[in-house]
Design an enzyme around this catalytic site. Structure first.
Site, short mmCIF file in Angstrom:
data_model
loop_
_atom_site.label_atom_id
_atom_site.label_comp_id
_atom_site.label_asym_id
_atom_site.label_seq_id
_atom_site.Cartn_x
_atom_site.Cartn_y
_atom_site.Cartn_z
N TYR A 22 10.77 85.45 31.63
CA TYR A 22 10.99 84.78 30.33
C TYR A 22 9.83 84.95 29.35
CZ TYR A 22 14.84 82.71 32.89
OH TYR A 22 15.98 82.54 33.62
N HIS A 99 20.27 84.78 24.94
CA HIS A 99 19.51 84.71 26.19
C HIS A 99 18.24 85.54 26.06
CE1 HIS A 99 22.83 82.78 28.19
NE2 HIS A 99 23.62 83.67 27.63
C1 DQA Z 1 18.70 82.24 30.27
C2 DQA Z 1 19.42 83.00 31.40
C3 DQA Z 1 20.04 82.03 32.39
O1 DQA Z 1 20.68 82.75 33.44
C4 DQA Z 1 19.00 81.15 33.00
O2 DQA Z 1 19.59 80.20 33.87
C5 DQA Z 1 18.13 80.47 31.98
C6 DQA Z 1 17.71 81.23 30.82
C7 DQA Z 1 17.91 83.21 29.36
O3 DQA Z 1 17.55 82.80 28.26
O4 DQA Z 1 17.62 84.33 29.75
O5 DQA Z 1 17.72 79.34 32.16
O6 DQA Z 1 19.67 81.58 29.48
#
Ligand code: DQA
Length: 157
Positions: A22, A99
């Site tokens: 992330y 995402h």
């Molecule tokens: C997310 C992707 C999801 O699978 C994960 O559970 C998240 C973050 C992303 O921003 O990449 O919490 O939404």
């Protein structure tokens, strides 16, 4: 015009959570970038985060009264929340799903978004840029441009 940015479950931990996936940017960093972009685009922005599905449902239900469009990263709810899907389907304004990570390049359970079929569109895998592109899309759609305009152009060609 006002745009609502919703961050879902666990996104309050950005910057300290699985950095290799992330990144290092915190939620405040992302919101600051979005506010700067909103200023350039001449739109007002409200950013909210919740770890609670029902709270996110409430915010989505209330959004059409004050906002032209929503940018939404639902976190893990993406993959199983029929309640959020129904809330998105129930409201008249466009919701752009974003995402940070590329959900299609990760575990198989992340390959399905139960929200994508009712979202205006989805942007996945571009880190904080996913949010900025999501905001651009939300502004275009909120102004009544975007999808329909593009379809007209394609038909006209
Ligand atoms: C997310 C992707 C999801 O699978 C994960 O559970 C998240 C973050 C992303 O921003 O990449 O919490 O939404």
């Amino acid at each position: 015009m006002k745009i609502l940015v919703l961050h879902g479950v666990n996104l309050n931990l950005l910057g300290q959570r699985e950095e290799s996936i992330y990144g290092r940017a915190t939620l405040d960093d992302i919101n600051s970038e979005l506010r700067a972009l909103a200023g350039q685009l001449g739109v007002e922005l409200e950013c909210r985060q919740s770890n609670h599905e029902g709270q996110l449902v409430d915010w989505l239900q209330q959004a059409p009264a004050s906002y032209a469009a929503v940018v939404f990263n639902p976190g893990a709810y993406t993959h199983y929340s029929i309640a959020l899907r129904d809330a998105i389907a129930a409201i008249s304004i466009p919701v752009v799903e974003v995402h940070l990570s590329n959900i299609y390049a990760r575990e198989e359970f992340r390959h399905t978004s139960v929200l994508a079929p009712v979202a205006a569109g989805q942007i996945s895998g571009l880190g904080a840029l996913s949010y900025r592109l999501g905001l651009l899309a939300a502004v275009e759609l909120g102004r009544g441009r975007g999808k329909d305009g593009e379809e007209k152009c394609i038909k006209a060609d």
